[in-house]
Design a protein around this motif. Structure first.
Motif: not given
Length: 182
Positions: A113-119, A147-150, A152-157
């Motif tokens: 029910r809870v998802t944390l998107y973190r570095d 990924n943090m910007n430093c 690499g790239d983040k996924p499109a989703w």
């Protein structure tokens, strides 16, 4: 730089800018036979009539991932195996940045029910603030590392969910929360 004043008003020694330039440009003016190729790097950078190096076969002696996994399991203590199992099950008695799920007294369904998107590096202070709140309140949750910007790239989703690309992001019962102060 010769003739200019350096630190404390003393004359700065060393080559002049013209001398530095001639050091950099001189190799470009020499015949290709005189310049070392450094394994093809020089000809790639500066162009050359040299033939490309012949392809070499590689004798790959590295063990497979399965073999490495077996070796790790065989050399691990019972305590280390138990740690990895509890980490995977989400039942560690303490917080761990390695965890992808935390159940506390809940179920896997509660955690979904809870998802944390973190570095992915686990050092973003904004992500840590949300993570520690979930830990302190013992809210079952899952973790998706981004990924943090430093790094690499983040996924499109992720960009579709968070147009600014900022982290952390939480998704609670399908509702996306994009700011760590919300």
């Amino acid at each position: 730089l010769t003739g200019t004043k350096g630190h404390h008003g003393k004359a700065a020694g060393g080559p002049t800018p013209r001398a530095c330039m001639s050091i950099l440009v001189a190799p470009l003016l020499l015949p290709a036979a005189i310049i070392p190729d450094f394994g093809g790097m020089a000809s790639t950078l500066f162009g050359s009539a040299r033939a490309p190096p012949a392809a070499t076969s590689v004798d790959d002696r590295a063990p497979s991932w399965a073999a490495l996994s077996e070796k790790l399991h065989a050399s691990s203590t019972e305590s280390e195996r138990a740690f990895r199992q509890r980490l995977a099950d989400g039942t560690l008695p303490h917080a761990s940045a390695l965890a992808k799920i935390r159940l506390f007294d809940g179920t896997e369904g509660d955690a979904k029910r809870v998802t944390l998107y973190r570095d992915s590096a686990a050092w973003c202070p904004y992500c840590e603030k949300v993570w520690l709140l979930l830990e302190e309140k013992r809210v079952p949750y899952t973790v998706e590392k981004v990924n943090m910007n430093c790094y690499g790239d983040k996924p499109a989703w992720f960009w579709a969910m968070q147009p600014s690309g900022g982290i952390p992001v939480a998704k609670i019962d399908g509702q996306v929360i994009r700011e760590s102060n919300d």
